[in-house]
Motif scaffolding. Structure first.
Motif, mmCIF file in Angstrom:
data_model
loop_
_atom_site.group_PDB
_atom_site.id
_atom_site.type_symbol
_atom_site.label_atom_id
_atom_site.label_comp_id
_atom_site.label_asym_id
_atom_site.label_seq_id
_atom_site.Cartn_x
_atom_site.Cartn_y
_atom_site.Cartn_z
ATOM 1 N N LEU A 1 -33.208 -23.166 10.390
ATOM 2 C CA LEU A 1 -34.475 -23.161 9.668
ATOM 3 C C LEU A 1 -34.267 -23.200 8.156
ATOM 4 N N THR A 2 -33.224 -22.513 7.696
ATOM 5 C CA THR A 2 -32.936 -22.500 6.260
ATOM 6 C C THR A 2 -32.698 -23.917 5.738
ATOM 7 N N ASP A 3 -31.935 -24.695 6.510
ATOM 8 C CA ASP A 3 -31.621 -26.060 6.090
ATOM 9 C C ASP A 3 -32.865 -26.948 6.073
ATOM 10 N N ARG B 1 -28.025 -21.921 16.873
ATOM 11 C CA ARG B 1 -27.394 -22.095 15.579
ATOM 12 C C ARG B 1 -28.148 -21.283 14.528
ATOM 13 N N ILE B 2 -27.437 -20.403 13.901
ATOM 14 C CA ILE B 2 -28.034 -19.557 12.878
ATOM 15 C C ILE B 2 -28.284 -20.394 11.627
ATOM 16 N N GLY B 3 -29.448 -20.253 11.066
ATOM 17 C CA GLY B 3 -29.690 -20.884 9.774
ATOM 18 C C GLY B 3 -30.252 -22.284 9.835
ATOM 19 N N GLU C 1 -35.938 -24.298 22.306
ATOM 20 C CA GLU C 1 -34.699 -23.906 21.634
ATOM 21 C C GLU C 1 -34.088 -25.042 20.837
ATOM 22 N N GLN D 1 -41.105 -21.956 15.508
ATOM 23 C CA GLN D 1 -39.762 -22.061 16.060
ATOM 24 C C GLN D 1 -39.653 -21.105 17.213
ATOM 25 N N GLY D 2 -39.021 -21.499 18.255
ATOM 26 C CA GLY D 2 -38.697 -20.493 19.247
ATOM 27 C C GLY D 2 -39.161 -20.796 20.640
ATOM 28 N N LYS E 1 -29.527 -16.158 7.383
ATOM 29 C CA LYS E 1 -28.419 -17.092 7.608
ATOM 30 C C LYS E 1 -27.124 -16.504 7.034
ATOM 31 N N VAL F 1 -36.234 -25.574 5.479
ATOM 32 C CA VAL F 1 -37.256 -25.140 4.513
ATOM 33 C C VAL F 1 -36.755 -25.113 3.072
ATOM 34 N N THR F 2 -35.439 -24.997 2.879
ATOM 35 C CA THR F 2 -34.927 -24.982 1.506
ATOM 36 C C THR F 2 -35.243 -26.285 0.753
ATOM 37 N N GLN G 1 -35.354 -15.507 17.269
ATOM 38 C CA GLN G 1 -35.831 -16.077 18.525
ATOM 39 C C GLN G 1 -37.144 -16.820 18.327
#
Lengths: 453, 453
Positions: free
Chosen positions: A403-405, A399-401, A426, A422-423, B411, A407-408, B418
């Motif tokens: 991490l954004t959800d 799922r893209i993003g 998975e 991360q990584g 994002k 750290v924001t 990765q």
């Protein structure tokens, strides 16, 4: 056929055991019952396992143990008396408690292991007696009888998977319920060795796999596993179902409901697990199942945090040019018998994260001294307390993003991170944080992600 | 006093050397000149170092080297002839080129090292002759003369810091400019050993530190170091100044302007570095300085990316319960003489990232075979190509939300990562990415961060 395991709080007194009895009686397929030692009856109570450890210490030090022995007997008596169990049945338990101090043990470690294991050992016997007395025939099954073999690590043993063959031979055609004590097995030499604390979950999982159970019920004192610690968020979302790997990551980082090693036999045998509440048995609880059975609806399943870590930070120019640099550090760790958890690295920096519950100050001092002398780093820092937050969800795979959800909201709340990893896995993102900021961070992340859905 | 180092493109032909001469002549404090071998004159040209390696190969295989020898001589002749250098001066160079094949070498590795080093060795002699001929007295200084000692690693040597004492004895009171060949030193046995490719920067830094230079000028073919690769972003921001550690992190991840090992002597000696353009010497270039000298205005100084990595992914349940688990993996790496770069880990997962330019297929096959046989992982994957992006800036130290500014644009552009590794280094965040997505990711991050300021 179900394997049903009951935790210490579900077996703390006669009233609780009555609830357990009702649950067992209500369902004939609850055939194999794995039990813990009696736990706390109230907040400041002492668990029977801890009483037994005090007894063990008194035995080693040859000090007077009369009081502690009486306290232990009283716990079992109180349960037996609740059901008007005949006195001779309890005398048999008393005799075993007295006898513990007179036996020969291979080492102090094995002595402690044997004393601790008797919390479960005696409770399983007592419960078999009580159930039979109440009209549901039950038989105590000693792990020795079914060949539950473990390695020589007396107090943190690992299960020998060869035992599945002997466990599978257990006769289930009997009308009796089979009561198995959790937490321990026997070494090749016939000594009792225990799993790490909370290890009755492991016994339950081993039995479920060995007997190819349809379901492994794990009864405890909560009606579900929640997406976040309820002491941080009021009325958090309950997790209806999750995958084995999600549970494993969450347990690792602080979800104490289920022992993180207990998931492995379930994974290997494809056994479904149901976490349920002894005091609310009708509630569906939380199912832990193979990934193919889960219909994912949210990106994140749970957020765990734990402050049980320490960290070492090391800086030396060109450190990773050298073949064998980390090897030398790990040899130092091995010399001091220290296991590490994670090792994120920069170009000239290395952070090593440890489980501080597994470390003594002596080990830490020895390790730091050897690293300073051998590696000669420019900088060497020891952070005795290091917090880890784990955000876990099969929904994060690819799922893209994600991490954004995460750290924001931290940025919005002015919370800084010491580490982000991360990584490697998975389905999770690991954050390192100052322990005193961890709960605020968990709250910020939870509010952002669970409000979004 | 300044140490001025000129790269191969600045010395590729007579026209370029004229520019170098003008730069040196214009400033008497440019006392010590460190030179590379003649580089490419045009896109598909061959560097003299590569010609010499072909010559080395022919020598080992005992095949006819007449043509390659002529080509090498021609390169030096063309430079000498540009300045009407007398024929006997060039005959001396020719004689040394011929003699190379007749000398005895300790091993093939030392043979390759000696041939390669002659690119610089001969060029420094030629340049001293040319400068003197043009009226600026100059003297060739053999690294042997100043005790520039390196270890036994013939083609990727490490400098012995004891040499600073002998370098410091170099007499600077002479009116002559001192021309020092870059890229190599001598082992204790007196053999030539080279640094890794691009290692003339290292020689320059060593000379600057050994002589306590006021400035280390590093002349190349760009007027500044840019915040991002100009092939990805048109007209990117030029970096006026940055710290040593910033340069080191950026070099590691692909900024090829300055060799990442060359920064170490500068850090240790507190020597300021100035990257300048031979063809635009009036431009201020980029200063690389101690952290105390930098007034930071932006959160991020530069964004580098490199596809020179490979990765191994490994999964096994309970892998980090075992003391010495990683140790066994690192012993396998050491057995195959493989150095690793980073090792992010989950609970049951481990990713190991390698510099693929340092690996042969044979090493990879051997390592994978041994890991499969010894560790018996549930999953073992090899990713031959793995991209790394490094976002670098002293401004990120303790800055809350740096990661948000990096992952949010990814994002928005639908680019997945990765790996994310923040925390081991305080001034950088490392991202792992599919190589084919790396440039798009760099562009998205650059646009977001550099537009914000």
């Amino acid at each position: 056929m179900k394997v049903s395991k009951f935790g210490g709080s579900s077996l703390a007194d006669g009233h609780q055991l009555q609830c357990v009895f009702d649950i067992i009686k209500a369902d004939d397929t609850r055939k194999v019952i794995v039990v813990s030692a009696p736990g706390k009856r109230f907040k400041d109570d002492t668990k029977v396992t801890d009483l037994l450890l005090t007894y063990a210490k008194a035995t080693i030090e040859d000090t007077d143990a009369t009081d502690i022995i009486e306290t232990i007997k009283d716990r079992y008596h109180a349960i037996g008396n609740h059901f008007d169990l005949p006195a001779y049945e309890l005398a048999d338990i008393d005799e075993q408690i007295d006898h513990l101090a007179r036996k020969h043990y291979r080492s102090f470690d094995y002595l402690f292991a044997a004393f601790a294991a008797h919390g479960e050992y005696l409770n399983a016997q007592l419960i078999a007696k009580v159930f039979t007395h109440l009209g549901v025939p039950a038989r105590f099954v000693d792990p020795k009888e079914i060949g539950l073999r473990v390695d020589d690590n007396a107090r943190s043993a690992t299960f020998d998977t060869k035992s599945y063959n002997t466990i599978a031979e257990l006769d289930l055609s009997t009308s009796e319920r089979l009561i198995v004590p959790g937490f321990f097995g026997y070494t090749e030499n016939g000594d009792i060795a225990t799993f790490s604390r909370g290890g009755s979950d492991i016994t339950g999982a081993i039995m479920a796999r060995g007997l190819s159970a349809d379901l492994y019920e794990n009864f405890t004192d909560v009606s579900a596993i929640y997406a976040v610690n309820p002491s941080i968020i009021e009325n958090p979302a309950a997790i209806k179902q999750m995958t084995y790997d999600e549970m494993r990551e969450l347990s690792y980082a602080g979800f104490a409901v289920f022992h993180d090693e207990a998931i492995i036999p379930a994974i290997q045998g494809g056994i479904r697990i149901n976490i349920k509440n002894t005091n609310d048995p009708e509630a569906p609880g939380t199912f832990i199942v193979p990934p193919t059975e889960v219909q994912q609806t949210r990106p994140v399943t749970g957020i765990a945090n734990s402050n049980r870590f320490s960290a070492l930070y090391l800086h030396r120019y060109l450190l990773n040019k050298e073949v064998g640099f980390t090897l030398r550090i790990l040899e130092i760790l091995k010399k001091h018998n220290i296991s590490y958890e994670h090792m994120p690295s920069g170009i000239d920096d290395l952070t090593i994260i440890f489980d501080k519950t597994l470390l003594t100050q002596e080990q830490v001092d020895g390790m730091l001294e050897d690293i300073a002398a051998t590696i000669k780093p420019d900088t060497l820092k020891w952070l005795p307390s290091y917090g880890i937050i784990m955000v876990v969800g099969e929904g994060m795979r690819n799922r893209i993003g994600a991490l954004t959800d995460i750290v924001t909201p931290l940025k919005e709340h002015g919370i800084s991170l010491q580490m982000v990893n991360q990584g490697a896995s998975e389905i999770s993102i690991m954050l390192g944080i100052q322990p005193d900021l961890a709960e605020r961070a968990v709250k910020a992340i939870y509010d952002n992600i669970f409000k979004m859905v």
